[in-house]
Design a protein around this motif. Structure first.
Motif, PDB file in Angstrom:
ATOM      1  N   ILE A  65      28.698  40.687  36.146  1.00  0.00           N
ATOM      2  CA  ILE A  65      29.692  40.755  35.217  1.00  0.00           C
ATOM      3  C   ILE A  65      30.565  41.934  35.461  1.00  0.00           C
ATOM      4  CG2 ILE A  65      28.639  42.680  33.496  1.00  0.00           C
ATOM      5  CD1 ILE A  65      30.801  39.700  32.613  1.00  0.00           C
ATOM      6  N   SER A  66      30.258  42.874  36.534  1.00  0.00           N
ATOM      7  CA  SER A  66      31.339  44.049  36.869  1.00  0.00           C
ATOM      8  C   SER A  66      32.031  43.155  38.013  1.00  0.00           C
ATOM      9  CB  SER A  66      30.429  45.029  37.369  1.00  0.00           C
ATOM     10  OG  SER A  66      29.673  45.851  36.419  1.00  0.00           O
ATOM     11  N   GLY A  67      31.345  42.386  38.736  1.00  0.00           N
ATOM     12  CA  GLY A  67      32.311  41.721  40.000  1.00  0.00           C
ATOM     13  C   GLY A  67      32.969  40.774  39.246  1.00  0.00           C
ATOM     14  N   ALA A  68      32.621  40.153  38.236  1.00  0.00           N
ATOM     15  CA  ALA A  68      33.546  39.034  37.694  1.00  0.00           C
ATOM     16  C   ALA A  68      34.725  39.824  36.922  1.00  0.00           C
ATOM     17  CB  ALA A  68      32.700  38.060  37.238  1.00  0.00           C
ATOM     18  N   GLU A  69      34.603  40.886  36.271  1.00  0.00           N
ATOM     19  CA  GLU A  69      35.512  41.333  35.347  1.00  0.00           C
ATOM     20  C   GLU A  69      36.940  41.145  35.503  1.00  0.00           C
ATOM     21  OE1 GLU A  69      36.324  45.468  32.857  1.00  0.00           O
ATOM     22  OE2 GLU A  69      35.083  45.419  34.870  1.00  0.00           O
ATOM     23  N   VAL A  70      37.424  41.263  36.326  1.00  0.00           N
ATOM     24  CA  VAL A  70      38.892  41.206  36.909  1.00  0.00           C
ATOM     25  C   VAL A  70      39.399  39.721  36.811  1.00  0.00           C
ATOM     26  CG1 VAL A  70      40.777  41.627  38.275  1.00  0.00           C
ATOM     27  CG2 VAL A  70      39.060  43.457  38.105  1.00  0.00           C
ATOM     28  N   LEU A  71      38.321  38.724  37.402  1.00  0.00           N
ATOM     29  CA  LEU A  71      38.730  37.370  37.215  1.00  0.00           C
ATOM     30  C   LEU A  71      38.596  36.858  35.837  1.00  0.00           C
ATOM     31  CD1 LEU A  71      38.724  34.688  38.812  1.00  0.00           C
ATOM     32  CD2 LEU A  71      36.365  34.635  38.608  1.00  0.00           C
ATOM     33  N   PHE A  72      37.867  37.335  35.216  1.00  0.00           N
ATOM     34  CA  PHE A  72      37.856  36.901  33.605  1.00  0.00           C
ATOM     35  C   PHE A  72      39.013  37.421  32.927  1.00  0.00           C
ATOM     36  CE2 PHE A  72      32.866  36.796  33.812  1.00  0.00           C
ATOM     37  CZ  PHE A  72      32.969  35.304  33.646  1.00  0.00           C
ATOM     38  N   ARG A  73      39.528  38.533  33.214  1.00  0.00           N
ATOM     39  CA  ARG A  73      40.676  39.135  32.768  1.00  0.00           C
ATOM     40  C   ARG A  73      41.855  38.377  33.134  1.00  0.00           C
ATOM     41  NH1 ARG A  73      40.366  45.739  33.028  1.00  0.00           N
ATOM     42  NH2 ARG A  73      38.467  45.910  31.440  1.00  0.00           N
ATOM     43  N   MET A  74      41.941  38.049  34.481  1.00  0.00           N
ATOM     44  CA  MET A  74      43.034  37.182  35.113  1.00  0.00           C
ATOM     45  C   MET A  74      43.094  35.911  34.675  1.00  0.00           C
ATOM     46  SD  MET A  74      43.232  36.102  39.261  1.00  0.00           S
ATOM     47  CE  MET A  74      42.761  37.744  39.602  1.00  0.00           C
ATOM     48  N   THR A  75      41.871  35.340  34.096  1.00  0.00           N
ATOM     49  CA  THR A  75      42.053  33.920  33.868  1.00  0.00           C
ATOM     50  C   THR A  75      41.822  33.945  32.027  1.00  0.00           C
ATOM     51  OG1 THR A  75      39.700  33.818  34.075  1.00  0.00           O
ATOM     52  CG2 THR A  75      41.096  32.996  35.724  1.00  0.00           C
ATOM     53  N   ASP A  76      41.935  34.914  31.521  1.00  0.00           N
ATOM     54  CA  ASP A  76      41.632  35.111  30.225  1.00  0.00           C
ATOM     55  C   ASP A  76      40.434  34.578  29.605  1.00  0.00           C
ATOM     56  OD1 ASP A  76      42.714  35.932  27.484  1.00  0.00           O
ATOM     57  OD2 ASP A  76      43.477  33.984  27.090  1.00  0.00           O
ATOM     58  N   GLY A  77      39.340  34.904  30.262  1.00  0.00           N
ATOM     59  CA  GLY A  77      38.218  34.427  29.918  1.00  0.00           C
ATOM     60  C   GLY A  77      37.187  35.030  29.143  1.00  0.00           C
ATOM     61  N   ALA A  83      35.304  43.337  27.239  1.00  0.00           N
ATOM     62  CA  ALA A  83      34.261  42.721  27.038  1.00  0.00           C
ATOM     63  C   ALA A  83      33.237  43.230  28.358  1.00  0.00           C
ATOM     64  CB  ALA A  83      34.492  41.306  26.900  1.00  0.00           C
ATOM     65  N   SER A  84      33.630  42.909  29.336  1.00  0.00           N
ATOM     66  CA  SER A  84      32.696  43.227  30.466  1.00  0.00           C
ATOM     67  C   SER A  84      31.989  44.592  30.655  1.00  0.00           C
ATOM     68  CB  SER A  84      33.436  43.086  31.905  1.00  0.00           C
ATOM     69  OG  SER A  84      33.884  41.781  31.943  1.00  0.00           O
ATOM     70  N   LYS A  85      32.752  45.723  29.897  1.00  0.00           N
ATOM     71  CA  LYS A  85      32.248  47.014  30.086  1.00  0.00           C
ATOM     72  C   LYS A  85      31.210  47.033  28.774  1.00  0.00           C
ATOM     73  CE  LYS A  85      36.498  49.557  31.469  1.00  0.00           C
ATOM     74  NZ  LYS A  85      37.507  50.142  31.197  1.00  0.00           N
ATOM     75  N   TYR A  86      31.661  46.439  27.811  1.00  0.00           N
ATOM     76  CA  TYR A  86      30.747  46.279  26.488  1.00  0.00           C
ATOM     77  C   TYR A  86      29.419  45.712  26.722  1.00  0.00           C
ATOM     78  CZ  TYR A  86      34.848  47.733  23.893  1.00  0.00           C
ATOM     79  OH  TYR A  86      36.135  48.548  23.432  1.00  0.00           O
ATOM     80  N   ALA A 176      34.797  33.618  44.077  1.00  0.00           N
ATOM     81  CA  ALA A 176      35.526  32.695  43.411  1.00  0.00           C
ATOM     82  C   ALA A 176      36.978  33.290  43.085  1.00  0.00           C
ATOM     83  CB  ALA A 176      34.557  32.669  41.855  1.00  0.00           C
ATOM     84  N   MET A 177      37.013  34.649  42.943  1.00  0.00           N
ATOM     85  CA  MET A 177      38.523  35.082  42.671  1.00  0.00           C
ATOM     86  C   MET A 177      39.404  34.941  43.847  1.00  0.00           C
ATOM     87  SD  MET A 177      39.772  38.981  42.487  1.00  0.00           S
ATOM     88  CE  MET A 177      38.676  39.169  40.796  1.00  0.00           C
ATOM     89  N   THR A 178      39.033  34.901  45.111  1.00  0.00           N
ATOM     90  CA  THR A 178      39.495  34.675  46.412  1.00  0.00           C
ATOM     91  C   THR A 178      40.160  33.270  46.446  1.00  0.00           C
ATOM     92  OG1 THR A 178      38.365  36.409  47.505  1.00  0.00           O
ATOM     93  CG2 THR A 178      39.601  34.935  48.831  1.00  0.00           C
ATOM     94  N   THR A 212      41.132  46.188  43.874  1.00  0.00           N
ATOM     95  CA  THR A 212      40.018  47.135  43.560  1.00  0.00           C
ATOM     96  C   THR A 212      38.900  46.147  43.700  1.00  0.00           C
ATOM     97  OG1 THR A 212      41.368  48.699  42.294  1.00  0.00           O
ATOM     98  CG2 THR A 212      38.713  48.712  42.138  1.00  0.00           C
ATOM     99  N   ALA A 213      39.074  44.962  42.681  1.00  0.00           N
ATOM    100  CA  ALA A 213      37.782  44.106  42.594  1.00  0.00           C
ATOM    101  C   ALA A 213      37.614  43.414  44.095  1.00  0.00           C
ATOM    102  CB  ALA A 213      38.144  43.127  41.674  1.00  0.00           C
ATOM    103  N   LEU A 214      38.539  43.086  44.774  1.00  0.00           N
ATOM    104  CA  LEU A 214      38.449  42.607  46.080  1.00  0.00           C
ATOM    105  C   LEU A 214      37.943  43.483  47.113  1.00  0.00           C
ATOM    106  CD1 LEU A 214      42.019  40.402  46.481  1.00  0.00           C
ATOM    107  CD2 LEU A 214      39.429  39.356  45.969  1.00  0.00           C
ATOM    108  N   GLY A 215      38.402  44.639  47.025  1.00  0.00           N
ATOM    109  CA  GLY A 215      37.768  45.759  47.876  1.00  0.00           C
ATOM    110  C   GLY A 215      36.324  45.943  47.778  1.00  0.00           C
ATOM    111  N   LEU A 216      35.781  46.027  46.393  1.00  0.00           N
ATOM    112  CA  LEU A 216      34.383  45.763  46.178  1.00  0.00           C
ATOM    113  C   LEU A 216      33.669  44.660  47.017  1.00  0.00           C
ATOM    114  CD1 LEU A 216      32.009  46.939  44.871  1.00  0.00           C
ATOM    115  CD2 LEU A 216      32.552  45.575  42.789  1.00  0.00           C
TER     116      LEU A 216
END
Length: 454
Positions: A65-77, A83-86, A176-178, A212-216
């Motif tokens: 979920i930490s790796g996917a957090e920005v992807l979910f935000r980007m796609t309004d998921g 939500a990912s932090k929670y 998936a984000m890339t 930042t997410a892609l750097g990770l």
């Protein structure tokens, strides 16, 4: 013709996540389904798995979920922006319920308690028009996530294999984000807008968070390249993924995530080289040569696709080639405002989220803090100093007594670099900080002893 590499679980996972990226681009509303399936499955896995597997279930769920957090935000998921932090907090609390926690991690209890006074101060200092709950959640969800994760991870025994799995599950959502980014913005040249951070090349989302997410993800793929690519096919596959991911990170024009990735990868490779024997060092140098060639090609392509604007960006120039006065694009000014906040109220600080609130009052701009250290000082006062000391000294002292975590310096560098250019907007720096505190156990191969003759 037989293709055994297609049966490799990692290859299947890579292909699956490329498919996820394509699916989300073609039908973005499926992102919410993706999020819900992940959340329900993770909760079910953590609750129903055997006790011995609880730690694995919690940590892998948190890594993904930490790796996917920005992807979910980007796609309004996600069901909510934070939500990912929670979910990381929830998974870690469930882990504590099932597996307990170490009493030696008591400094992180104090750390969490030290966050509370800023909420009380904020109740008196935030202006009437500020949304109290939303503002507090925005600035404290990251620090609370870090504290809870640190409590669960502190001195928790995990295998070296699990540690590698965690790195892999950090990488997969970035693949998936890339894929999504290439489909969303296939032509970089058509969306250039000077040398400033570019939302169009970042999936329509914040370039800072995307880079930042892609750097990770870049770091995680480098780990796969050097330690989990025994065949030429896997080496080439990971080099291809790394090149694609690096290209998309570079063309966001947000330097923070790329620079952080460079620091993290350098920390990892340096420790890996020092801990390797002569034969292993030869293999590392061979992989490093391929790595350097791939990065050089990627940068050349990035420069070509941006008409040289990316070269000017990293040289701190504008589109006309003129030197910019501020290398940090305003972050130093924001940090000095936070220092002023500390000086004006050094005892208990000016209150959680008050820095952002003051900027709205004075300039009308909603500019959140980019530097977590500055925010801790201004909003928490002297307690912020104690918090910073705990965050820096505790993991270093733990590692001094337990040096088996090969990724310690890489994880620590990611946390420190990220909080200094992006604050704690995402869960990843909190999780990787907590992973510094794991007690890594190397699996010993089974020894078969011959029974003595009767």
């Amino acid at each position: 013709m037989s293709r055994p590499y297609l049966n490799d679980p990692y290859v299947k996972e890579v292909l699956f996540h490329i498919g996820i990226g394509i699916t989300l681009y073609l039908f973005e509303p499926l992102s919410k389904l993706y999020f819900m399936i992940f959340m329900i499955y993770s909760l079910w896995w953590i609750i129903t798995c055997p006790k011995a597997e609880k730690t694995r279930a919690v940590l892998i769920s948190c890594a993904y979920i930490s790796g996917a957090e920005v992807l979910f935000r980007m796609t309004d998921g996600g069901i909510a922006y934070e939500a990912s932090k929670y979910l990381v907090i929830l998974f870690m609390l469930m882990g504590m319920f099932f597996r307990g926690l170490s009493g030696k991690g008591y400094p992180y209890f104090f750390y969490l308690i030290a966050l509370v006074p800023s909420i009380l101060v904020a109740s008196m200092t935030l202006t009437f028009d500020a949304n109290f709950r939303t503002n507090i959640a925005f600035v404290l969800s990251g620090p609370v996530c870090l504290g809870i994760a640190a409590l669960f991870c502190y001195d928790r025994k995990v295998s070296h294999t699990l540690l590698h799995d965690l790195v892999k599950y950090l990488a997969l959502p970035s693949i998936a984000m890339t894929t999504y980014l290439f489909l969303y913005n296939p032509s970089i040249k058509d969306t250039l807008s000077g040398t400033a951070s570019n939302a169009a090349t970042s999936g329509g989302f914040g370039p800072n968070q995307v880079s930042t997410a892609l750097g990770l993800g870049m770091f995680a793929i480098v780990v796969r390249l050097f330690l989990k690519s025994p065949s030429l096919f896997l080496k080439l596959l990971n080099l291809g993924i790394l090149g694609a991911m690096t290209f998309r990170a570079i063309v966001t024009f947000s330097r923070g995530g790329v620079v952080a990735a460079i620091l993290v990868i350098a920390a990892f490779l340096w420790i890996l080289f020092l801990r390797s024997n002569t034969n292993q060092k030869g293999n590392i140098l061979g992989s490093f040569a391929l790595f350097c060639i791939a990065i050089a090609i990627t940068w050349t392509i990035s420069s070509n696709q941006t008409y040289g604007l990316i070269d000017k960006r990293y040289a701190n120039q504008d589109a006309q080639g003129r030197e910019k006065q501020d290398l940090t694009t305003g972050r130093i000014g924001l940090f000095m405002e936070e220092v002023d906040g500390f000086l004006s109220s050094p005892f208990l600080g000016i209150g959680a989220s008050r820095v952002k609130n003051k900027r709205v009052e004075e300039s009308g701009h909603h500019l959140p803090s980019h530097n977590e250290l500055g925010r801790l000082l201004s909003e928490h006062g002297f307690l912020g100093i104690l918090i910073i000391l705990i965050l820096i000294i505790k993991p270093l002292s733990y590692f001094a007594a337990n040096k088996r975590n090969l990724f310690f310096y890489a994880f620590f560098a990611f946390w420190f670099a990220t909080i200094n250019h992006s604050g704690m907007r995402i869960a990843a720096p909190a999780l990787l900080y907590a992973l510094c505190l794991l007690n890594v156990i190397y699996e010993n191969p089974a020894v078969h002893r011959q029974l003595p003759a009767k």
